[in-house]
Design a protein around this motif. Sequence first.
Motif, mmCIF file in Angstrom:
data_model
loop_
_atom_site.group_PDB
_atom_site.id
_atom_site.type_symbol
_atom_site.label_atom_id
_atom_site.label_comp_id
_atom_site.label_asym_id
_atom_site.label_seq_id
_atom_site.Cartn_x
_atom_site.Cartn_y
_atom_site.Cartn_z
ATOM 1 N N ASP A 74 0.844 -1.194 0.000
ATOM 2 C CA ASP A 74 0.000 0.000 0.000
ATOM 3 C C ASP A 74 0.884 1.250 0.000
ATOM 4 O OD1 ASP A 74 -2.320 1.471 0.141
ATOM 5 O OD2 ASP A 74 -2.948 0.716 2.099
ATOM 6 N N ASP A 75 0.348 2.335 -0.503
ATOM 7 C CA ASP A 75 1.034 3.635 -0.463
ATOM 8 C C ASP A 75 2.436 3.535 -1.068
ATOM 9 O OD1 ASP A 75 -1.247 4.219 1.000
ATOM 10 O OD2 ASP A 75 -0.232 4.150 2.933
ATOM 11 N N ASP B 61 0.636 5.218 -4.452
ATOM 12 C CA ASP B 61 0.032 6.142 -3.497
ATOM 13 C C ASP B 61 -0.707 7.275 -4.202
ATOM 14 O OD1 ASP B 61 -0.116 6.843 -0.560
ATOM 15 O OD2 ASP B 61 0.525 8.741 -1.448
ATOM 16 N N GLU C 270 -4.325 4.365 -6.668
ATOM 17 C CA GLU C 270 -5.283 4.780 -5.634
ATOM 18 C C GLU C 270 -5.677 6.232 -5.816
ATOM 19 O OE1 GLU C 270 -4.803 3.146 -1.468
ATOM 20 O OE2 GLU C 270 -2.785 3.834 -1.902
HETATM 21 MG MG MG Z 1 -3.041 3.707 0.345
#
Ligand code: MG
Length: 287
Positions: free
Chosen positions: A180-181, A203, A237
Motif C-alpha cells: 500500500d502507499d 500512493d 489509488e
Molecule cells: Mg493507500
Amino acid sequence: QAKADGRGSLRFFSPEIMLRARERLSLEAEMRRALERGEFRVHYQPQLHLYERAVTGLEALVRWQHPERGLIAPGAFIALAEESGLIVPLGNWVLREVGRQMRAWLDEGRAPGYVAVNLSALQLGSEGFVDSVQAVLRENGLAPGRLELEITESCLMADRSRAIATLETLRGLGVRLSIDDFGTGYSSMSYLQHLRVHRLKIDMSFVRDLETNPGNVSIVTAIIALGHSLELDIVAEGVETPEQLARLQRLGCDLIQGYLIGRPVPAAEALDLRFAPGHPLAGLLSV
Ligand code: MG
Ligand code: C2E
Ligand code: MG
Ligand code: MG
C-alpha cells in the motif's frame, strides 16, 4: 535550565497538553467500549480492473459508527489504536468481519473476487496472527486467494525478518499480498528485494496532480515499469477525474481505485456499481 526559564516547565504542564492527554485516554477507553459494543463498521471500495473491464475486488476500510458523533473515518482513530495496541483486536475484528461478509456474498451467489484488508505492524507481529487468518478462512470456507493483505513500510520496520517470515507463510498459504502507499516510504524498493508480493498500490499523492505535475508522470511511469518487470499488478489509488483515468490507462496501469469509480460504502451497496450514461466509465464495465 527549566527552572531558570519557567516557560519550559509551564509548557510541559500546560492545560492544553493535559487536555490532550485526557482526550487521548478517553478516546482510547471509548474505542475499547466501541469494540465491545460493536460500533465499528467495514466499508468496501471497488477496485476496477481496466483490462478485465470489471470490478475484481474490494478494499475493506474500517469506520467507527459513533452514537453521538456519527461516522468517523479511520484517520481520526487508527494512529491512536496503533499506539495503544487496540489495533490488534480491532484489526482482527475487521478480518473476521470481512471473512463473514465474503461467506455471505458467496452464499448469495454474488461475491467479489477478493477483499483487501489493511494490516498494521502490530497486528502482523502479534502472537498467532497466521493462525487467526487461517481460522477466518477455514471457518468461512474461503479459498486463501479471496483475501488480500495490504502492507505498508511500517509493517516491516519493527522486526523485519520475523515480519517477512510471517508474510511469506501467508503467501505460501495462497493469501495475496499488496504494498500500500507504494513510493511514499523511505525503503519502497527494499521490500521488493526481500518480499514477493502480488501487487503494488501507487500512493494517491502521485495520482492527485498527475495532470499538472510532470514529475509525477515520470514517477508513475517508473513504478508501473518496475512492477510489470517483476510481474506485479499495479493499482492506482485515489483516482478522482476522467483525466487521471485516461492517463493511467495510457500508462498501462492495471487497476484503479478512487472516488471516480466508487467511494467506500457498506457491504449492502458494495456490489451495485452502476455508471450513469455519460460517466467516463459507462462504456467500460462489461457487467
Ligand atoms: Mg493507500
Ligand atoms: P489506505 O489503505 O491507503 O486507503 C485509502 C484511503 O483513501 C481510504 O481512506 C479511502 O477512503 C481513501 N480514498 C479512496 N479513493 C479516494 C479518492 O479518490 N480520493 C480521496 N481523496 N481519497 C480516496 P480511509 O477509509 O479514510 O482510510 C485511511 C487509512 O486508514 C487507510 O489508507 C489505511 O491506512 C487505514 N485503514 C483503514 N482501515 C483500516 C483497517 O482495517 N486496519 C488498518 N490497520 N488500517 C486501516
Ligand atoms: Mg489500503
Ligand atoms: Mg495507508
